[in-house]
Design an enzyme around this catalytic site. Sequence first.
Site, mmCIF file in Angstrom:
data_model
loop_
_atom_site.group_PDB
_atom_site.id
_atom_site.type_symbol
_atom_site.label_atom_id
_atom_site.label_comp_id
_atom_site.label_asym_id
_atom_site.label_seq_id
_atom_site.Cartn_x
_atom_site.Cartn_y
_atom_site.Cartn_z
ATOM 1 N N LYS A 50 0.858 -1.202 0.000
ATOM 2 C CA LYS A 50 0.000 0.000 0.000
ATOM 3 C C LYS A 50 0.888 1.245 0.000
ATOM 4 C CE LYS A 50 -2.387 3.460 2.081
ATOM 5 N NZ LYS A 50 -1.840 4.767 2.419
ATOM 6 N N HIS A 88 4.510 11.396 9.866
ATOM 7 C CA HIS A 88 3.167 11.412 9.280
ATOM 8 C C HIS A 88 2.310 12.466 9.979
ATOM 9 C CE1 HIS A 88 -0.201 9.916 7.035
ATOM 10 N NE2 HIS A 88 -0.886 9.713 8.152
ATOM 11 N N ASP A 127 -4.686 4.979 -15.698
ATOM 12 C CA ASP A 127 -5.783 4.275 -15.038
ATOM 13 C C ASP A 127 -5.239 3.532 -13.811
ATOM 14 O OD1 ASP A 127 -7.708 2.438 -14.281
ATOM 15 O OD2 ASP A 127 -8.259 1.859 -16.318
HETATM 16 P P1 HMG Z 1 11.773 15.154 8.250
HETATM 17 O O1 HMG Z 1 13.121 14.573 8.325
HETATM 18 O O2 HMG Z 1 11.107 15.562 9.501
HETATM 19 O O3 HMG Z 1 11.749 16.369 7.251
HETATM 20 O O4 HMG Z 1 10.836 14.127 7.481
HETATM 21 P P2 HMG Z 1 12.689 17.652 7.203
HETATM 22 O O5 HMG Z 1 11.803 18.788 7.668
HETATM 23 O O6 HMG Z 1 13.995 17.415 7.871
HETATM 24 O O7 HMG Z 1 12.919 17.798 5.610
HETATM 25 C C1 HMG Z 1 13.711 16.876 4.885
HETATM 26 C C2 HMG Z 1 13.156 16.740 3.471
HETATM 27 O O8 HMG Z 1 11.912 16.013 3.535
HETATM 28 C C3 HMG Z 1 12.818 18.040 2.797
HETATM 29 O O9 HMG Z 1 13.957 18.601 2.188
HETATM 30 C C4 HMG Z 1 11.792 17.589 1.784
HETATM 31 O O10 HMG Z 1 12.416 16.937 0.714
HETATM 32 C C5 HMG Z 1 10.988 16.587 2.590
HETATM 33 P P3 HMG Z 1 13.947 20.181 1.793
HETATM 34 O O11 HMG Z 1 12.780 20.457 0.929
HETATM 35 O O12 HMG Z 1 13.828 20.934 3.110
HETATM 36 O O13 HMG Z 1 15.230 20.384 1.092
HETATM 37 N N1 HMG Z 1 9.929 17.313 3.342
HETATM 38 C C6 HMG Z 1 8.897 17.961 2.775
HETATM 39 N N2 HMG Z 1 8.548 18.150 1.499
HETATM 40 C C7 HMG Z 1 7.426 18.877 1.261
HETATM 41 N N3 HMG Z 1 6.661 19.407 2.252
HETATM 42 C C8 HMG Z 1 6.979 19.231 3.532
HETATM 43 C C9 HMG Z 1 8.127 18.496 3.833
HETATM 44 N N4 HMG Z 1 8.713 18.134 4.978
HETATM 45 C C10 HMG Z 1 9.804 17.421 4.665
HETATM 46 N N5 HMG Z 1 6.200 19.770 4.476
HETATM 47 C C11 HMG Z 1 8.911 13.146 6.523
HETATM 48 C C12 HMG Z 1 9.450 14.248 7.425
HETATM 49 C C13 HMG Z 1 7.391 13.157 6.595
HETATM 50 C C14 HMG Z 1 9.355 13.418 5.099
HETATM 51 C C15 HMG Z 1 9.517 11.780 7.001
HETATM 52 O O14 HMG Z 1 9.184 11.599 8.355
HETATM 53 C C16 HMG Z 1 9.019 10.598 6.217
HETATM 54 O O15 HMG Z 1 9.494 10.310 5.131
HETATM 55 N N6 HMG Z 1 8.046 9.853 6.759
HETATM 56 C C17 HMG Z 1 7.394 8.746 6.090
HETATM 57 C C18 HMG Z 1 6.003 9.194 5.731
HETATM 58 C C19 HMG Z 1 5.257 8.213 4.889
HETATM 59 O O16 HMG Z 1 5.735 7.177 4.495
HETATM 60 N N7 HMG Z 1 4.025 8.576 4.585
HETATM 61 C C20 HMG Z 1 3.154 7.770 3.751
HETATM 62 C C21 HMG Z 1 1.828 7.676 4.418
HETATM 63 S S1 HMG Z 1 1.888 6.471 5.698
HETATM 64 C C22 HMG Z 1 1.308 5.082 4.852
HETATM 65 O O17 HMG Z 1 0.200 5.087 4.415
HETATM 66 C C23 HMG Z 1 2.176 3.984 4.392
HETATM 67 C C24 HMG Z 1 2.725 2.995 5.386
HETATM 68 O O18 HMG Z 1 1.752 2.346 6.166
HETATM 69 C C25 HMG Z 1 3.417 2.004 4.493
HETATM 70 C C26 HMG Z 1 4.160 0.959 5.252
HETATM 71 O O19 HMG Z 1 3.719 0.549 6.335
HETATM 72 O O20 HMG Z 1 5.186 0.490 4.694
HETATM 73 C C27 HMG Z 1 3.676 3.689 6.316
#
Ligand code: HMG
Length: 435
Positions: A275, A388, A291
């Site tokens: 997912k 997240h 699609d």
């Molecule tokens: P962080 O280290 O707190 O972010 O990560 P940061 O503020 O240090 O920024 C580092 C870089 O992250 C940024 O570089 C951006 O590239 C990106 P910069 O632009 O500063 O040069 N970034 C952002 N880009 C756009 N808007 C923002 C932003 N913040 C950071 N606001 C982060 C924070 C959320 C990226 C990290 O904790 C992460 O990768 N988490 C994983 C989140 C994830 O996988 N989400 C998917 C939904 S959860 C799910 O449905 C799937 C799952 O169940 C699948 C599985 O189980 O395998 C998890």
Amino acid sequence: MQNTVSGFSKLSKSEKIDWIVATYFSKNNNARTVLEQYWNSNSKLQQLHDEFIENTITNFYLPFGVAPNFLINGKSYTIPMTIEESSVVAAASKAAKFWYSRGGFKAEVISTKKIGQVHFTYDGSSTELNTFINTIHSKFFSETASITRSMEKRGGGILDIKLNDKSDDLDNYFQLHATFETMDAMGANFINSCLEQFAKTLKREASTNLKGNLEIIMSILSNYVPECLVRAEVSCNISELNENRNLQPEAFAEKFVQAVKIAEIEPYRAVTHNKGIMNGIDAVILATGNDFRAVEAGVHAFASRNGRYSSLTHAEIKGDRFRFWMDIPLALGTVGGLTSLHPLVKLALEMLGRPSARELMQIVAVAGLAQNFAALRSLTTTGIQEGHMKMHLMNILNQFEATPEEKDKLVAYFKTNTVTHSAVSETLNRLRQSN
Ligand code: HMG
């Protein structure tokens, strides 16, 4: 109030809304406003959207975001993503940035064959049927010549047609199993038109040349495309996995590989793991007008191809190298369908440098791999909630109807505090009471 209606499709858009409001929202005078506030003031653009589907009464917005800094086969991309879930675009961007300085992503198209089938029954001898199909084989090609001419000019067409005997599984059931190359088109219309002509040829020839009774059941392409396959991968020295303060690169690599192996053998985990991959894949597929239902169905069938639902990605440590990769079936198009109709889709494809279908397969696969890397990195280090929820903060604040000033204060506060729904609620209440 009766909830059924006859002739609904013939009503104007405004009459359709009248019926919906009268039938379902007689006590809610806001319903019409909610529907109409999403109409576009540009009537030509609105009409275009109205005509994508049937019975359109309004538009349903999804955010269109971008993930920069993807390096794929040495070329830089900013990848457009259409998705409603917070943290997906940030995660893709973070993974892209991480791998940019480690050689980027490598991607390669392994094959591009697509499949379609004419399903039919025959109550006579299968040997006789086999001989008959061999005799009329060339007619399938000659009688589809007008359909295949342009596709052949572009280098595609019908690659193969064979008879499959499925009568051991279902009485009298056979198929014409055809393989196609559709170049830059997803090819659904092309394949289905060819198949319907095969069916006509087959029925006509059978009526005069076969002893038994042959009945066409249906003709349709398959969204299971295990031979329309692309590989995406990243690799680096383990010492380069050095971004986490709390975990040594070797320990991180081992934990990461273990997390992938768990998804390889445990279906409950594999579904969530995949997912996460589809978060990236669907978002690019939607943004580029492809699609996602077809891709989803094909991908999950592929993930089960060995009899157990399993991880799409794989990871290994060999000596001092870490490698993470995925093979995934993706039948995509960069011409036809929405690609030349939807202004945002056209813009998305232009931003990607007007890719061929093969190049788009590589970009989409990389987005999926990057997403999985980001999710696994969080899961095996900080846990998923930290990042997240950080990204979800705005949604929670909007739920509580926070003002711009309240948002600023809470965003600042949660830079150093853990975001949970209740923590946001309590902090906002405290702030409101202190004012
Ligand atoms: P962080 O280290 O707190 O972010 O990560 P940061 O503020 O240090 O920024 C580092 C870089 O992250 C940024 O570089 C951006 O590239 C990106 P910069 O632009 O500063 O040069 N970034 C952002 N880009 C756009 N808007 C923002 C932003 N913040 C950071 N606001 C982060 C924070 C959320 C990226 C990290 O904790 C992460 O990768 N988490 C994983 C989140 C994830 O996988 N989400 C998917 C939904 S959860 C799910 O449905 C799937 C799952 O169940 C699948 C599985 O189980 O395998 C998890």
